[in-house]
Design a protein around this motif. Sequence first.
Motif, PDB file in Angstrom:
ATOM      1  N   PHE A  86      15.485  16.964 -42.622  1.00 41.86           N
ATOM      2  CA  PHE A  86      14.843  16.095 -41.635  1.00 41.86           C
ATOM      3  C   PHE A  86      15.681  16.025 -40.361  1.00 41.86           C
ATOM      4  N   LEU A  87      17.004  15.952 -40.510  1.00 41.23           N
ATOM      5  CA  LEU A  87      17.870  15.905 -39.329  1.00 41.23           C
ATOM      6  C   LEU A  87      17.764  17.210 -38.534  1.00 41.23           C
ATOM      7  N   ALA A  88      17.600  18.320 -39.250  1.00 46.08           N
ATOM      8  CA  ALA A  88      17.420  19.607 -38.558  1.00 46.08           C
ATOM      9  C   ALA A  88      16.027  19.684 -37.920  1.00 46.08           C
ATOM     10  N   TYR A  89      15.094  18.953 -38.505  1.00 45.14           N
ATOM     11  CA  TYR A  89      13.701  18.970 -38.015  1.00 45.14           C
ATOM     12  C   TYR A  89      13.560  18.253 -36.673  1.00 45.14           C
ATOM     13  N   LEU A  90      14.348  17.183 -36.474  1.00 45.55           N
ATOM     14  CA  LEU A  90      14.173  16.340 -35.282  1.00 45.55           C
ATOM     15  C   LEU A  90      14.254  17.129 -33.963  1.00 45.55           C
ATOM     16  N   PRO A  91      15.328  17.899 -33.728  1.00 43.63           N
ATOM     17  CA  PRO A  91      15.351  18.652 -32.455  1.00 43.63           C
ATOM     18  C   PRO A  91      14.253  19.702 -32.365  1.00 43.63           C
ATOM     19  N   LYS A  92      13.905  20.306 -33.515  1.00 42.64           N
ATOM     20  CA  LYS A  92      12.829  21.309 -33.504  1.00 42.64           C
ATOM     21  C   LYS A  92      11.498  20.670 -33.139  1.00 42.64           C
ATOM     22  N   LEU A 124      11.110  17.925 -31.322  1.00 47.18           N
ATOM     23  CA  LEU A 124      11.127  17.587 -29.888  1.00 47.18           C
ATOM     24  C   LEU A 124      10.852  18.832 -29.046  1.00 47.18           C
ATOM     25  N   LEU A 125      11.441  19.938 -29.448  1.00 43.53           N
ATOM     26  CA  LEU A 125      11.236  21.188 -28.713  1.00 43.53           C
ATOM     27  C   LEU A 125       9.790  21.665 -28.840  1.00 43.53           C
ATOM     28  N   ALA A 126       9.194  21.394 -30.003  1.00 41.55           N
ATOM     29  CA  ALA A 126       7.813  21.832 -30.239  1.00 41.55           C
ATOM     30  C   ALA A 126       6.819  21.106 -29.340  1.00 41.55           C
ATOM     31  N   LEU A 127       7.270  20.002 -28.730  1.00 38.78           N
ATOM     32  CA  LEU A 127       6.381  19.279 -27.821  1.00 38.78           C
ATOM     33  C   LEU A 127       6.197  20.036 -26.504  1.00 38.78           C
ATOM     34  N   VAL A 128       7.121  20.937 -26.198  1.00 42.35           N
ATOM     35  CA  VAL A 128       7.041  21.638 -24.913  1.00 42.35           C
ATOM     36  C   VAL A 128       6.930  23.156 -25.050  1.00 42.35           C
ATOM     37  N   ARG A 129       7.240  23.697 -26.238  1.00 37.82           N
ATOM     38  CA  ARG A 129       7.074  25.149 -26.387  1.00 37.82           C
ATOM     39  C   ARG A 129       6.645  25.487 -27.803  1.00 37.82           C
ATOM     40  N   LYS A 130       6.019  26.632 -27.937  1.00 38.60           N
ATOM     41  CA  LYS A 130       5.458  27.066 -29.213  1.00 38.60           C
ATOM     42  C   LYS A 130       6.580  27.300 -30.237  1.00 38.60           C
ATOM     43  N   PRO A 131       6.548  26.586 -31.370  1.00 38.52           N
ATOM     44  CA  PRO A 131       7.608  26.785 -32.361  1.00 38.52           C
ATOM     45  C   PRO A 131       7.286  27.929 -33.321  1.00 38.52           C
ATOM     46  N   VAL A 132       8.328  28.356 -34.049  1.00 36.16           N
ATOM     47  CA  VAL A 132       8.144  29.357 -35.106  1.00 36.16           C
ATOM     48  C   VAL A 132       7.564  28.652 -36.329  1.00 36.16           C
ATOM     49  N   ALA A 133       6.631  29.328 -37.003  1.00 34.09           N
ATOM     50  CA  ALA A 133       6.029  28.733 -38.210  1.00 34.09           C
ATOM     51  C   ALA A 133       7.115  28.458 -39.245  1.00 34.09           C
ATOM     52  N   ASN A 134       7.068  27.249 -39.825  1.00 35.99           N
ATOM     53  CA  ASN A 134       8.072  26.874 -40.811  1.00 35.99           C
ATOM     54  C   ASN A 134       7.425  25.921 -41.815  1.00 35.99           C
ATOM     55  N   ARG A 135       7.399  26.325 -43.078  1.00 33.90           N
ATOM     56  CA  ARG A 135       6.711  25.519 -44.086  1.00 33.90           C
ATOM     57  C   ARG A 135       7.373  24.158 -44.285  1.00 33.90           C
ATOM     58  N   GLU A 136       8.724  24.130 -44.240  1.00 35.75           N
ATOM     59  CA  GLU A 136       9.434  22.860 -44.434  1.00 35.75           C
ATOM     60  C   GLU A 136       9.086  21.863 -43.328  1.00 35.75           C
ATOM     61  N   TYR A 137       9.091  22.345 -42.092  1.00 34.06           N
ATOM     62  CA  TYR A 137       8.816  21.447 -40.969  1.00 34.06           C
ATOM     63  C   TYR A 137       7.344  21.015 -40.963  1.00 34.06           C
ATOM     64  N   CYS A 138       6.490  21.936 -41.381  1.00 40.17           N
ATOM     65  CA  CYS A 138       5.070  21.591 -41.508  1.00 40.17           C
ATOM     66  C   CYS A 138       4.908  20.497 -42.574  1.00 40.17           C
ATOM     67  N   GLN A 139       5.672  20.651 -43.659  1.00 38.40           N
ATOM     68  CA  GLN A 139       5.632  19.675 -44.753  1.00 38.40           C
ATOM     69  C   GLN A 139       6.158  18.307 -44.291  1.00 38.40           C
ATOM     70  N   ILE A 140       7.258  18.318 -43.537  1.00 31.78           N
ATOM     71  CA  ILE A 140       7.826  17.052 -43.050  1.00 31.78           C
ATOM     72  C   ILE A 140       6.830  16.349 -42.126  1.00 31.78           C
ATOM     73  N   SER A 141       6.176  17.121 -41.255  1.00 30.93           N
ATOM     74  CA  SER A 141       5.182  16.525 -40.351  1.00 30.93           C
ATOM     75  C   SER A 141       4.044  15.904 -41.137  1.00 30.93           C
ATOM     76  N   ASP A 142       3.630  16.578 -42.217  1.00 29.17           N
ATOM     77  CA  ASP A 142       2.549  16.046 -43.043  1.00 29.17           C
ATOM     78  C   ASP A 142       3.005  14.777 -43.775  1.00 29.17           C
ATOM     79  N   ASN A 143       4.232  14.803 -44.294  1.00 33.24           N
ATOM     80  CA  ASN A 143       4.749  13.616 -44.980  1.00 33.24           C
ATOM     81  C   ASN A 143       4.914  12.439 -44.015  1.00 33.24           C
ATOM     82  N   ALA A 144       5.244  12.752 -42.759  1.00 34.65           N
ATOM     83  CA  ALA A 144       5.403  11.693 -41.757  1.00 34.65           C
ATOM     84  C   ALA A 144       4.109  10.907 -41.593  1.00 34.65           C
ATOM     85  N   ARG A 145       2.987  11.599 -41.749  1.00 32.29           N
ATOM     86  CA  ARG A 145       1.699  10.908 -41.640  1.00 32.29           C
ATOM     87  C   ARG A 145       1.523   9.915 -42.793  1.00 32.29           C
ATOM     88  N   GLY A 146       2.006  10.308 -43.957  1.00 32.41           N
ATOM     89  CA  GLY A 146       1.943   9.391 -45.093  1.00 32.41           C
ATOM     90  C   GLY A 146       2.811   8.163 -44.875  1.00 32.41           C
TER      91      GLY A 146
END
Lengths: 86, 158
Positions: free
Chosen positions: B66-72, B74-96
């Motif tokens: 999660f700590l590694a996810y935070l800067p990624k 923030l960066l994803a808000l301004v540029r296209k990120p690389v697909a990453n299952r873990e970060y996709c999972q964290i974003s989904d869990n954040a909704r929960g």
Amino acid sequence: MNLVSLVWFLLSCPFLFLFLLRLGNSNGHVECPFCGTKKKRDEMNCKKCGFEFLEPPPGPFPWILAGGALLSILSLVAWIESQQYL
Amino acid sequence: MNENQNTFDLTDSILRVLGIIGFFTAVIFGFVIAGGNVITLVHPAEIFIVVGTIFFGLLSTHRSKFLAYLPKALLALVRKPVANREYCQISDNARGYAAAGGGMAVILSLICTMSNLDDPESVGLRVAAAMSGVFVAMLLSQGLFVYLRYSFSENASS
């Protein structure tokens, strides 16, 4: 009537908010949000990439939420209508 | 998946930023047009409950990822990120966690409201405070985490 409808609203509005917040969770999707593989309703993980879906709501829980949300809206309408200044 | 395919695309970045700002502006501006005061949406206690639930919920669940996810994120808000299952999972869990935080904020505010029913004039304000908590949760959930979940998915990278 004024206070009764307010209390009903206060009791049931968490259902409304939970109902709204659960809209669009990953378990409601027909495909994995990450890789797009088709999924079955009861699957907890994507077979291809391992993505974990949110837990499916058990039994009648979605209907309880929907009923609570409806009760919340109706009681809010009743409370607003009972206000003397309207 | 090629990790080096994340090249900067100015048009893509501009559209991303425009989309995100437009989403939040549409909601807030619509509220202002309807005669609402933006200040009434700001209730620090509700925001603290919702944001704290999301942050510490994800920290306890995903820890260093999660700590590694935070800067990624923030960066994803301004540029296209690389697909990453873990970060996709964290974003989904954040909704929960947003749903949990919003629900708890509402319930705690309603407890405050119902313990002060002898002061009818404050009831409306307290109910509004309860609603603002779920508003913040929904705004973050639908406006930010749905976007991040899609941005980190393979679908967005194709």
